[in-house]
Design a protein around this motif. Structure first.
Motif, PDB file in Angstrom:
ATOM      1  N   LEU A 346       0.646  -1.245   0.021  1.00 37.96           N
ATOM      2  CA  LEU A 346       0.027   0.153   0.079  1.00 37.96           C
ATOM      3  C   LEU A 346       0.994   1.183  -0.037  1.00 37.96           C
ATOM      4  O   LEU A 346       0.814   2.323  -0.762  1.00 37.96           O
ATOM      5  N   LEU A 347       1.813   1.229   0.822  1.00 35.60           N
ATOM      6  CA  LEU A 347       2.639   2.626   1.054  1.00 35.60           C
ATOM      7  C   LEU A 347       3.457   2.567  -0.144  1.00 35.60           C
ATOM      8  O   LEU A 347       3.378   3.889  -0.706  1.00 35.60           O
ATOM      9  N   LEU A 348       4.051   1.653  -0.858  1.00 35.15           N
ATOM     10  CA  LEU A 348       4.841   1.803  -2.296  1.00 35.15           C
ATOM     11  C   LEU A 348       3.930   2.221  -3.169  1.00 35.15           C
ATOM     12  O   LEU A 348       4.245   3.035  -4.161  1.00 35.15           O
ATOM     13  N   ASN A 349       2.621   1.732  -3.266  1.00 37.25           N
ATOM     14  CA  ASN A 349       1.735   2.226  -4.315  1.00 37.25           C
ATOM     15  C   ASN A 349       1.434   3.772  -4.204  1.00 37.25           C
ATOM     16  O   ASN A 349       1.123   4.156  -5.362  1.00 37.25           O
ATOM     17  N   ALA A 350       1.090   4.047  -3.030  1.00 40.17           N
ATOM     18  CA  ALA A 350       0.758   5.442  -2.860  1.00 40.17           C
ATOM     19  C   ALA A 350       1.860   6.311  -3.207  1.00 40.17           C
ATOM     20  O   ALA A 350       1.506   7.329  -3.734  1.00 40.17           O
ATOM     21  N   ILE A 351       3.155   5.913  -2.855  1.00 41.21           N
ATOM     22  CA  ILE A 351       4.161   6.820  -3.368  1.00 41.21           C
ATOM     23  C   ILE A 351       4.332   7.036  -4.907  1.00 41.21           C
ATOM     24  O   ILE A 351       4.813   8.135  -5.594  1.00 41.21           O
ATOM     25  N   ALA A 352       4.187   5.610  -5.318  1.00 42.23           N
ATOM     26  CA  ALA A 352       4.514   5.469  -6.700  1.00 42.23           C
ATOM     27  C   ALA A 352       3.650   6.070  -7.575  1.00 42.23           C
ATOM     28  O   ALA A 352       3.796   6.759  -8.483  1.00 42.23           O
ATOM     29  N   ALA A 353       2.199   6.231  -6.937  1.00 43.81           N
ATOM     30  CA  ALA A 353       1.202   6.977  -7.631  1.00 43.81           C
ATOM     31  C   ALA A 353       1.325   8.240  -7.905  1.00 43.81           C
ATOM     32  O   ALA A 353       1.369   8.870  -9.034  1.00 43.81           O
ATOM     33  N   ALA A 354       1.892   8.942  -6.834  1.00 44.22           N
ATOM     34  CA  ALA A 354       2.130  10.356  -6.867  1.00 44.22           C
ATOM     35  C   ALA A 354       3.295  10.713  -7.709  1.00 44.22           C
ATOM     36  O   ALA A 354       3.245  11.697  -8.483  1.00 44.22           O
ATOM     37  N   VAL A 355       4.290   9.909  -7.622  1.00 45.87           N
ATOM     38  CA  VAL A 355       5.514  10.065  -8.666  1.00 45.87           C
ATOM     39  C   VAL A 355       5.408   9.773 -10.101  1.00 45.87           C
ATOM     40  O   VAL A 355       5.589  10.596 -11.031  1.00 45.87           O
ATOM     41  N   ILE A 356       4.712   8.758 -10.288  1.00 45.90           N
ATOM     42  CA  ILE A 356       4.373   8.215 -11.707  1.00 45.90           C
ATOM     43  C   ILE A 356       3.501   9.127 -12.387  1.00 45.90           C
ATOM     44  O   ILE A 356       3.659   9.761 -13.479  1.00 45.90           O
ATOM     45  N   GLY A 357       2.468   9.970 -11.431  1.00 44.51           N
ATOM     46  CA  GLY A 357       1.653  10.930 -11.908  1.00 44.51           C
ATOM     47  C   GLY A 357       2.212  12.173 -12.478  1.00 44.51           C
ATOM     48  O   GLY A 357       1.796  13.098 -13.075  1.00 44.51           O
ATOM     49  N   GLY A 358       3.584  12.463 -12.002  1.00 46.65           N
ATOM     50  CA  GLY A 358       4.063  13.736 -12.442  1.00 46.65           C
ATOM     51  C   GLY A 358       4.662  14.620 -11.479  1.00 46.65           C
ATOM     52  O   GLY A 358       5.280  15.712 -11.757  1.00 46.65           O
ATOM     53  N   THR A 359       4.503  14.198 -10.005  1.00 48.18           N
ATOM     54  CA  THR A 359       4.791  15.211  -8.872  1.00 48.18           C
ATOM     55  C   THR A 359       6.271  14.714  -8.855  1.00 48.18           C
ATOM     56  O   THR A 359       7.022  13.985  -8.564  1.00 48.18           O
ATOM     57  N   SER A 360       7.116  15.993  -8.642  1.00 46.50           N
ATOM     58  CA  SER A 360       8.723  16.007  -8.530  1.00 46.50           C
ATOM     59  C   SER A 360       9.168  15.400  -6.914  1.00 46.50           C
ATOM     60  O   SER A 360       8.671  15.979  -6.029  1.00 46.50           O
ATOM     61  N   LEU A 361       9.994  14.660  -7.176  1.00 46.41           N
ATOM     62  CA  LEU A 361      10.714  14.019  -5.906  1.00 46.41           C
ATOM     63  C   LEU A 361      11.914  15.306  -5.318  1.00 46.41           C
ATOM     64  O   LEU A 361      12.028  15.115  -4.021  1.00 46.41           O
TER      65      LEU A 361
END
Length: 423
Positions: A346-361
């Protein structure tokens, strides 16, 4: 002779008029050339925005539809629109934290804690659902506020604070659940209906599409007027009309597909309203501008007299609240809460969703809609894998590959912006 001369002039005039008349193919070619030039310019400047993730989503849908004809069926797309909500809400909270250039590792545990608090209060203690739901959400807000204060005021790194929170809130969740381990929710209750209720009247889905399109057009128009008033670059009315028309086609097509199954899901409606509301908070308010400013540099924000502690604390509080809300939707989907709630990927998917969607690290770039696009990609892969009986291992590998590609593009985009003096 005069007749021949007149005839020749007439033919010449007709040929000139024909050449001057816009040919459909030439117009299409010029449009493609202009579009290619714009994309090339944005690519060099690192400003492609959401285009890459949209292309990835289209490719994913085409591949799985070719493997299984049921992938783009109304039933599967309707289920997909509900499946994205729980993790998507958590990802929206992650977007706020990423805009600061930080990371929240505790959202999975907070989501499980909120679900456990609701289940125990309502099922075991007999507290009314509406009150138990509010207390569950406040538990997430409290957990996030504690972490935010520790990060902002005491200056403990957010990574360490939230890592400790991951362990702490998971332990609190286990203590709340007690020895029973699993609590089943009322299938006809308020929380259960969050993901099981559908607006079967076709007007609901089409109405949402119409209202959403109108609000987007209004937002574009107001932004254009503000920019024009202060002498900043602004979109043309034709550009706004084209963008709105494209969105309208997508929105009404989605409404049509949903109406072919059971109608508009309540979960999707809540998700879109929350995302839109938080998008307005981020992009249209003083607080939102402060969040973006902090992402650009904390020290510069302090020198500009921004309330750094207040903003950072509030961001972690929002992340905790969204994690709690997402946890309730995840519990609603399976109508139970167990010791495994909030764990796994769950944690990994939530972080991945934000990053894959275009939010910059690197902070300072991204919107709440980034999380929507990202979770659509991740959940589409999961749905396609389930339909094609692909092993979970392959799903993790593919999701990891997409995440890695997104991070690489983010880094390259950052480098391009630095080269052009925009970062």
């Amino acid at each position: 002779m005069h007749d021949m001369a007149d005839h020749t002039r007439a033919e010449s005039s007709a040929a000139t008029a024909e050449a001057a008349r816009p040919h459909p193919m030439r117009a299409v070619t010029r449009a493609l050339e202009r579009g290619t030039a714009v994309v090339r310019h944005k690519l060099r400047a690192g400003e492609l925005g959401s285009l890459p993730v949209i292309l990835v989503l289209v490719v994913v849908w085409i591949i799985f539809q070719s493997l299984n004809q049921n992938f783009l069926s109304p039933r599967n797309l309707s289920n997909l629109s509900v499946d994205i909500v729980g993790t998507g809400l958590i990802a929206v909270g992650i977007v706020f934290v990423l805009l600061l250039g930080e990371l929240d590792l505790s959202v999975g545990s907070i989501s499980g804690l909120a679900a456990a608090v609701f289940a125990v209060l309502n099922v075991n203690q007999g507290v009314p659902e509406w009150l138990a739901l509010i207390i569950a959400l406040l538990s997430g807000t409290l957990a996030g506020t504690i972490q935010g204060f520790s990060f902002a005021k005491i200056r403990v790194p957010a990574f360490v604070v939230t890592l400790a929170g991951l362990l702490t809130w998971n332990g609190v969740m286990l203590a709340v659940l007690g020895t029973s381990g699993t609590v089943n929710l009322d299938e006809n209750g308020l929380v259960a209906k969050l993901t099981s209720y559908y607006f079967t009247n076709h007007a609901a889905a089409y109405g949402l599409a119409a209202v959403g399109t109108a609000m987007v057009f209004l937002g574009f128009h107001l932004d254009r007027r503000r920019r024009k008033a202060v002498g900043m670059p602004y979109r043309s009315l034709r550009g706004i009309a084209v963008r709105t028309a494209v969105l309208a086609v997508i929105a009404f097509a989605a409404a049509y597909v949903l109406n072919q199954f059971q109608g508009l899901p309540l979960a999707l409606l809540i998700f879109l309203v929350v995302v839109a509301g938080l998008d307005i908070l981020l992009r249209r308010t003083h607080y939102g501008r402060q969040v973006y400013a902090l992402g650009g540099g904390v020290e510069a924000a302090r020198r500009a007299s921004l309330s750094v502690v207040r903003v950072q604390t509030a961001v972690l509080a929002i992340s905790g609240t969204m994690a709690a809300l997402g946890g309730l939707f995840l519990a609603s989907r399976i109508t139970s809460v167990s010791q495994g709630s909030g764990s796994g990927v769950l944690l990994l998917n939530a972080i991945a969703a934000a990053v894959i969607g275009g939010t910059s690290l690197f902070g300072g770039r991204g919107t709440t809609w980034s999380a929507v696009l990202g979770i659509l990609v991740i959940q589409s892969i999961a749905s396609g894998m389930a339909l094609t009986d692909t092993p979970t291992a392959a799903q993790l590998v593919i999701t990891g590959g997409v995440l890695f590609a997104a991070v690489v593009m983010d880094s390259l985009s950052r480098r391009s912006q630095e080269a052009h003096g925009r970062a």
